[in-house]
Design an enzyme around this catalytic site. Sequence first.
Site, PDB file in Angstrom:
ATOM      1  N   ASP A  54     -12.447  32.745   2.056  1.00  0.00           N
ATOM      2  CA  ASP A  54     -11.361  31.874   2.531  1.00  0.00           C
ATOM      3  C   ASP A  54     -11.243  31.993   4.048  1.00  0.00           C
ATOM      4  OD1 ASP A  54      -8.665  30.605   0.849  1.00  0.00           O
ATOM      5  OD2 ASP A  54      -8.590  30.796   3.037  1.00  0.00           O
TER       6      ASP A  54
ATOM      7  N   THR B 282      -8.677  18.854  -1.067  1.00  0.00           N
ATOM      8  CA  THR B 282      -9.197  17.517  -0.724  1.00  0.00           C
ATOM      9  C   THR B 282      -7.989  16.577  -0.686  1.00  0.00           C
ATOM     10  OG1 THR B 282      -9.676  17.296  -3.083  1.00  0.00           O
ATOM     11  CG2 THR B 282     -11.550  17.715  -1.622  1.00  0.00           C
TER      12      THR B 282
ATOM     13  N   LYS C 222      -4.740  35.599   3.507  1.00  0.00           N
ATOM     14  CA  LYS C 222      -5.041  35.511   2.064  1.00  0.00           C
ATOM     15  C   LYS C 222      -6.099  36.561   1.713  1.00  0.00           C
ATOM     16  CE  LYS C 222      -4.192  30.721   0.789  1.00  0.00           C
ATOM     17  NZ  LYS C 222      -4.799  29.427   0.493  1.00  0.00           N
TER      18      LYS C 222
ATOM     19  N   ARG D 180       3.869  21.078  -1.694  1.00  0.00           N
ATOM     20  CA  ARG D 180       2.988  19.982  -1.266  1.00  0.00           C
ATOM     21  C   ARG D 180       3.427  18.640  -1.847  1.00  0.00           C
ATOM     22  NH1 ARG D 180      -2.752  22.533  -2.578  1.00  0.00           N
ATOM     23  NH2 ARG D 180      -1.494  23.409  -4.267  1.00  0.00           N
TER      24      ARG D 180
ATOM     25  N   VAL E 133      -6.201  26.827  -7.079  1.00  0.00           N
ATOM     26  CA  VAL E 133      -7.324  26.593  -7.997  1.00  0.00           C
ATOM     27  C   VAL E 133      -8.321  27.755  -7.908  1.00  0.00           C
ATOM     28  CG1 VAL E 133      -9.249  25.049  -8.566  1.00  0.00           C
ATOM     29  CG2 VAL E 133      -7.069  24.079  -7.790  1.00  0.00           C
TER      30      VAL E 133
ATOM     31  N   CYS F 229      -1.989  16.978  -6.874  1.00  0.00           N
ATOM     32  CA  CYS F 229      -2.908  16.179  -7.712  1.00  0.00           C
ATOM     33  C   CYS F 229      -2.432  14.743  -7.882  1.00  0.00           C
ATOM     34  CB  CYS F 229      -3.016  16.790  -9.105  1.00  0.00           C
ATOM     35  SG  CYS F 229      -3.631  18.435  -9.152  1.00  0.00           S
TER      36      CYS F 229
HETATM   37  N1  SAJ Z   1       6.682  14.101 -12.860  1.00  0.00           N
HETATM   38  C1  SAJ Z   1       7.572  13.087 -13.164  1.00  0.00           C
HETATM   39  N2  SAJ Z   1       7.642  12.638 -14.453  1.00  0.00           N
HETATM   40  C2  SAJ Z   1       6.832  13.155 -15.440  1.00  0.00           C
HETATM   41  C3  SAJ Z   1       5.922  14.180 -15.094  1.00  0.00           C
HETATM   42  C4  SAJ Z   1       5.862  14.645 -13.800  1.00  0.00           C
HETATM   43  O1  SAJ Z   1       8.308  12.597 -12.304  1.00  0.00           O
HETATM   44  O2  SAJ Z   1       6.940  12.719 -16.591  1.00  0.00           O
HETATM   45  C5  SAJ Z   1       6.578  14.566 -11.467  1.00  0.00           C
HETATM   46  C6  SAJ Z   1       6.854  16.049 -11.311  1.00  0.00           C
HETATM   47  O3  SAJ Z   1       8.216  16.279 -11.051  1.00  0.00           O
HETATM   48  C7  SAJ Z   1       5.996  16.396 -10.092  1.00  0.00           C
HETATM   49  C8  SAJ Z   1       4.817  15.450 -10.203  1.00  0.00           C
HETATM   50  O4  SAJ Z   1       5.244  14.376 -11.063  1.00  0.00           O
HETATM   51  O5  SAJ Z   1       6.692  16.154  -8.893  1.00  0.00           O
HETATM   52  C9  SAJ Z   1       3.555  16.090 -10.763  1.00  0.00           C
HETATM   53  O6  SAJ Z   1       3.941  16.739 -11.925  1.00  0.00           O
HETATM   54  P1  SAJ Z   1       2.843  17.296 -12.967  1.00  0.00           P
HETATM   55  O7  SAJ Z   1       3.559  17.818 -14.163  1.00  0.00           O
HETATM   56  O8  SAJ Z   1       1.813  16.270 -13.196  1.00  0.00           O
HETATM   57  O9  SAJ Z   1       2.289  18.574 -12.221  1.00  0.00           O
HETATM   58  P2  SAJ Z   1       0.934  18.851 -11.486  1.00  0.00           P
HETATM   59  O10 SAJ Z   1       0.798  18.110 -10.231  1.00  0.00           O
HETATM   60  O11 SAJ Z   1       0.850  20.337 -11.407  1.00  0.00           O
HETATM   61  O12 SAJ Z   1      -0.152  18.266 -12.471  1.00  0.00           O
HETATM   62  C10 SAJ Z   1      -0.957  19.125 -13.217  1.00  0.00           C
HETATM   63  C11 SAJ Z   1      -2.216  18.369 -13.316  1.00  0.00           C
HETATM   64  N3  SAJ Z   1      -3.245  19.204 -13.841  1.00  0.00           N
HETATM   65  C12 SAJ Z   1      -4.458  19.081 -13.270  1.00  0.00           C
HETATM   66  O13 SAJ Z   1      -4.691  18.362 -12.328  1.00  0.00           O
HETATM   67  C13 SAJ Z   1      -5.496  19.901 -13.862  1.00  0.00           C
HETATM   68  C14 SAJ Z   1      -2.032  17.179 -14.236  1.00  0.00           C
HETATM   69  O14 SAJ Z   1      -3.302  16.610 -14.559  1.00  0.00           O
HETATM   70  C15 SAJ Z   1      -1.372  17.563 -15.516  1.00  0.00           C
HETATM   71  O15 SAJ Z   1      -1.154  16.373 -16.294  1.00  0.00           O
HETATM   72  C16 SAJ Z   1      -0.042  18.191 -15.212  1.00  0.00           C
HETATM   73  O16 SAJ Z   1      -0.321  19.389 -14.456  1.00  0.00           O
HETATM   74  C17 SAJ Z   1       0.690  18.563 -16.485  1.00  0.00           C
HETATM   75  O17 SAJ Z   1       0.439  17.890 -17.516  1.00  0.00           O
HETATM   76  O18 SAJ Z   1       1.548  19.422 -16.423  1.00  0.00           O
END
Ligand code: SAJ
Length: 426
Positions: free
Chosen positions: A32, A84, A37, A332, A13, A261
């Site tokens: 940091d 966090t 880093k 993570r 971030v 997240c």
């Molecule tokens: N996943 C599923 N099914 C889905 C979507 C995701 O199993 O339909 C899994 C992914 O494989 C992964 C986890 O969930 O293991 C999280 O995937 P993610 O696409 O939500 O990726 P993140 O954690 O990078 O989420 C970010 C978040 N962005 C922010 O926090 C600003 C999230 O809010 C977004 O919705 C997401 O990206 C996004 O839309 O890509």
Amino acid sequence: MSKSVTVVGLGYVGLPVACLCAEKGHRVFGLDVNKEKVELVNRNKSPIEDEHVSQKLRNVKIHATANAAECIPNSEVVIVCVPTPIDRTNAPDLTELMEAVSSISKLIKQNALLVIESTIYPGTIEEVVAPILKKQKFDAYKNDVFVAHCPERIDPGNKKWTIESLPRVVGGLTKEATKKAAEFYRSIIDAEVIELSSVKAAEATKIMENTFRDVNIAFVNEMARSFDKAGIDIIEVIRGASTKPFAFMPHYPGAGVGGHCIPIDPYYLIEKAKQIGFNHKFLSLAREINNKMPEYTVELLENELKKLKKSLKGAKVGVLGLAYKADVDDLRESPSLEIINILKAKGTDVFVFDSHAKEGTNVKNLDELLNKSDCIILATDHNEFRNMDISLLKKHKILAVIDGRNCLDKEKIKSMGILYHGIGRS
Ligand code: SAJ
């Protein structure tokens, strides 16, 4: 107007935020605790795998340091982007945030703007951050320091929604703080910056948007387990439901929910709500469903091996992908790690390949993994796995494929006489 800015925390971030501030003409320090880093950033190299950030870092100047005294006293804006996480009991762990704010509070200058981007539960700024500042005689309610929350919105690897183009919300401890924070963010992003009426509303916004995603993923994961019993292909059904032009939003079942997240943020609300007398039954159940998916994925493999009169004990299983989602290097909360632990506990020989996360890989390449494995679990849908030459499975005599991200050509695999099972897809 150019400001002196310190970004605290140079991770997934903080680094993009620091680059953006520098690009927009602010004078940027990166703070940091990780000296490696700091050293990399001062050599214009990215400590994270993100080509967007790597490319930016080559063209901007960020003065990275591990010494808060070098940067905080001169900064008009301090942005906190430290992790966090949750602890073993799933309770919010604000240790790093408190340490960062405590160190900042001893050095920050009068009337500076302090923005917390890290994900926090509603009430954190008032109950944790403001009292730390007060200890150093800064009354944030009187704007001795302007304090606001602007929840991070970074989607690693997303080329469409970048840090510049993602709308943001801000909420300050005071109206003036909200205004100051909104004005600053409007100086660095092109998208809309929405001012909310309170800092709590801003804290709750991030939690809601990510909890919304977690419960929707849990919904399709439960549907997938039901359709597995009924022999229905959930991907086809989601495609069918998506033809409805309103009121349906596709999410996809998988081997589990990882990342910094989605699997974390719901607990920030669940635990905080408990303290004020509300039990989030639904959010907790969704977390339970998603946390069970790695185990379910291994169960699917066990069932396929049983058809061949084999068991996991002594089997040679190749796990494709370690990262928590496609084409990133971030492990993570990755479901792959849980799948590997379960396999090992069942006496399986596990081979792992992920070209994005070399440190967890124990073979040279995909070919070696397939050569050494009897069966495979695809846990992360990296592009190189999505597009792999399926005939390699036949060449290496793979007996069974568990497609943890429903991204492989099931008909082609089955036509080669290889057992195939996806998540809600067979
Ligand atoms: N996943 C599923 N099914 C889905 C979507 C995701 O199993 O339909 C899994 C992914 O494989 C992964 C986890 O969930 O293991 C999280 O995937 P993610 O696409 O939500 O990726 P993140 O954690 O990078 O989420 C970010 C978040 N962005 C922010 O926090 C600003 C999230 O809010 C977004 O919705 C997401 O990206 C996004 O839309 O890509």
